[in-house]
Design a protein around this motif. Structure first.
Motif, short mmCIF file in Angstrom:
data_model
loop_
_atom_site.label_atom_id
_atom_site.label_comp_id
_atom_site.label_asym_id
_atom_site.label_seq_id
_atom_site.Cartn_x
_atom_site.Cartn_y
_atom_site.Cartn_z
N GLU A 37 0.80 -1.15 0.04
CA GLU A 37 -0.19 0.05 -0.09
C GLU A 37 0.78 1.20 -0.05
O GLU A 37 1.86 1.15 0.23
N GLY A 38 0.30 2.44 -0.06
CA GLY A 38 1.01 3.78 -0.22
C GLY A 38 0.32 4.96 0.36
O GLY A 38 -0.98 4.66 0.90
N LEU A 39 1.02 6.03 0.35
CA LEU A 39 0.07 7.28 0.76
C LEU A 39 -0.56 7.65 -0.44
O LEU A 39 -0.06 7.76 -1.50
N PRO A 40 -1.72 8.19 -0.22
CA PRO A 40 -2.53 9.24 -1.27
C PRO A 40 -1.71 10.17 -1.55
O PRO A 40 -0.83 10.91 -0.77
N LEU A 41 -1.55 10.79 -2.88
CA LEU A 41 -0.80 11.89 -3.36
C LEU A 41 -0.97 12.99 -2.78
O LEU A 41 -0.05 13.59 -2.28
N SER A 42 -2.44 13.40 -2.35
CA SER A 42 -2.46 14.58 -1.60
C SER A 42 -2.00 14.71 -0.02
O SER A 42 -1.52 15.42 0.28
N THR A 43 -2.13 13.35 0.46
CA THR A 43 -1.66 13.27 1.90
C THR A 43 0.08 13.60 1.85
O THR A 43 0.44 13.93 2.67
N PHE A 44 0.64 12.75 0.83
CA PHE A 44 1.94 12.93 0.56
C PHE A 44 2.54 14.34 0.59
O PHE A 44 3.33 14.85 1.05
N ILE A 45 1.86 15.19 -0.43
CA ILE A 45 2.14 16.50 -0.64
C ILE A 45 1.82 17.18 0.70
O ILE A 45 2.86 18.07 0.93
N ALA A 46 0.78 17.05 1.42
CA ALA A 46 0.70 17.78 2.68
C ALA A 46 1.59 17.64 3.59
O ALA A 46 2.17 18.64 4.13
N ARG A 47 2.03 16.37 3.61
CA ARG A 47 3.16 16.02 4.79
C ARG A 47 4.42 16.65 4.00
O ARG A 47 5.22 17.14 4.83
N TRP A 48 4.90 16.48 2.98
CA TRP A 48 6.10 17.05 2.51
C TRP A 48 6.07 18.78 2.82
O TRP A 48 7.12 19.11 3.17
N HIS A 49 5.06 19.28 2.57
CA HIS A 49 5.17 20.76 2.77
C HIS A 49 5.16 21.02 4.43
O HIS A 49 5.87 22.07 4.83
N ALA A 50 4.56 20.07 5.18
CA ALA A 50 4.48 20.44 6.38
C ALA A 50 5.89 20.19 7.13
O ALA A 50 6.38 20.97 7.98
N VAL A 51 6.83 19.26 6.62
CA VAL A 51 8.09 19.01 6.96
C VAL A 51 9.08 19.98 6.69
O VAL A 51 9.93 20.40 7.19
N GLY A 52 8.69 20.36 5.34
CA GLY A 52 9.58 21.56 4.74
C GLY A 52 9.40 22.88 5.51
O GLY A 52 10.34 23.77 5.60
N ARG A 53 8.50 23.15 6.35
CA ARG A 53 8.20 24.44 7.12
C ARG A 53 8.55 24.36 8.51
O ARG A 53 8.42 25.30 9.26
N VAL A 54 9.06 23.10 8.90
CA VAL A 54 9.18 22.91 10.45
C VAL A 54 10.55 23.75 10.61
O VAL A 54 10.42 24.75 11.63
N CYS A 55 11.40 23.69 9.81
CA CYS A 55 12.91 24.87 10.12
C CYS A 55 13.58 24.56 8.73
O CYS A 55 13.52 23.54 7.97
N LYS A 56 14.56 25.30 8.62
CA LYS A 56 15.63 25.36 7.55
C LYS A 56 16.37 24.18 7.62
O LYS A 56 16.60 23.34 6.45
#
Length: 411
Positions: A37-56
């Motif tokens: 199984e995998g992550l739905p694309l929208s869930t992956f995109i949301a998590r990708w952006h959330a991780v990128g906004r934690v810090c530099k």
């Protein structure tokens, strides 16, 4: 009293961050029997952006060391394809209805900082109808190819519902360049062109749609000789020459309503005896057999073929370890004597009986196979699930020991 300081996660070492990323982008559910199984694309995109906004630090580590990705895609904006192809996508599931949740993402950061596609979700295009290698599925010119996903290890592709006028046909040229591909699951296709499958493949699932009128399974190319699992699914009748598989497949799973197995024999007289009623009788269904004696001899030839199949399975198979039948085919499997690789014979018989199906042919049920356990107990181990449960019959080939070991776990 001074409050203790909250932990500073921005100073985690890169190795620790990679563990965090792997957990965040891992599949929601565990692996299934066949395809992960995998992550739905929208869930992956949301998590990708959330991780990128934690810090530099997190953003730079994510861009420099993206984790292996397991994605489920039902819709895909075209602008995102080049970006996704740069990521280590290991599992890709392309199927209808996997991802109905699309939401707008923040747009305040520029694209370079995010390291991904534009923040706003463009109108997604249905990827099912646009993947290269999906012929007759709605679009004449696919807009994206699987070739850039060179690290792909598992692919599940389900075709849209095809019509008799425009059946969906899978062309294996779409996966020819995926030299790390180990699992390929193809669902709801009218037919399969498999000559370009990568030699790295270890698990293959072919699921036909309900409109398929052909009998025989698609031909495995000569270079596919080391499959751990071949899974065949068909709503109707399926024809299979067992010698096309037993030297190249370790486990063969068949799920269908009627199964006709072509068993290779050298006795041409046996073949002629079995075929006589179909060649000389009245071919107007349902009155196929016009000669009672020929009919009885044909049934006896079919029974001899079934016994020959069970007797020779352990010694003629260099790779096959387990044959599993599921559905109605487990209750009654048909046997036909053919010359080695007698695919044409199966097709010929199907052309004679297709209007009434195969149910008038001789069938050996799973219960009858299990009753033969005493004859083949040192070479074959049988397991039959009774009718009050989903029907299944498994034949395990026993090698190198006098008594069979425990049955493998059911999927």
């Amino acid at each position: 009293m001074e409050e203790p300081h909250a932990p500073d996660y921005s100073h985690l070492p890169t190795d620790a961050l990679l563990v965090v990323f792997a957990a965040l982008f891992s599949p929601v559910s565990p692996s299934s029997y066949f395809a992960q199984e995998g992550l739905p694309l929208s869930t992956f995109i949301a998590r990708w952006h959330a991780v990128g906004r934690v810090c530099k630090t997190w953003r730079e580590a994510l861009l420099a060391h993206p984790p292996p990705l397991y994605l489920e895609i039902s819709t895909l904006p075209e602008d995102w394809i080049p970006w996704l192809a740069t990521l280590p996508v290991r599992v890709l599931r392309i199927e209808e209805g996997l991802d109905a949740r699309w939401s707008s993402l923040p747009n305040e950061e520029d694209e370079g900082q995010r390291g991904g596609p534009p923040g706003g979700m463009p109108g997604p295009l249905p990827s099912l109808q646009l993947v290269a290698g999906l012929e007759g599925a709605g679009r004449p010119a696919p807009f994206w190819s699987l070739a850039p996903f060179s690290g792909l290890q598992s692919l599940h592709l389900q075709a849209p519902v095809s019509s008799p006028m425009e059946p969906a046909v899978f062309d294996s040229a779409a996966v020819r360049d995926l030299q790390l591909l180990q699992q390929l699951s193809l669902g709801r296709f009218a037919d399969f062109q498999l000559e370009h499958l990568p030699s790295s493949l270890r698990r293959l699932r072919l699921a036909y749609d309900g409109q398929t009128r052909t009998l025989s399974m698609a031909c495995l190319p000569d270079h596919i000789t080391n499959l751990d699992l071949l899974q065949l699914e068909k709503p109707g009748a399926l024809g299979l020459c067992i010698d096309d598989c037993w030297s190249r497949v370790a486990q063969l799973d068949v799920r269908c309503r009627e199964l006709l197995i072509g068993v290779p024999v050298q006795d041409r007289q046996l073949i002629a005896t079995f075929e006589r009623p179909y060649r000389e009788g009245n071919f107007v269904p349902p009155h196929i057999w016009g000669d009672e004696e020929a009919d009885d001899n044909s049934k006896q030839a079919a029974e001899m073929t079934a016994n020959h199949f069970l007797a020779t399975l352990p010694c003629c198979s260099s790779r096959l370890e387990r044959l599993r039948l599921e559905g109605a085919a487990a209750a009654s499997t048909k046997f036909m004597p053919v010359l080695p690789h007698g695919r044409a014979s199966l097709q010929w018989l199907w052309s004679v009986v297709r209007l009434q199906g195969l149910h008038n042919l001789y069938g050996l049920s799973g219960h009858e196979m299990q009753a033969r356990q005493q004859l083949f107990g040192d070479r074959l181990s049988f397991r039959y699930v009774p009718e009050h449960r989903p029907q299944a019959c498994a034949i395990q080939i026993v090698r190198g020991r006098l008594h069979p070991g425990p049955e493998p776990a059911e999927p």
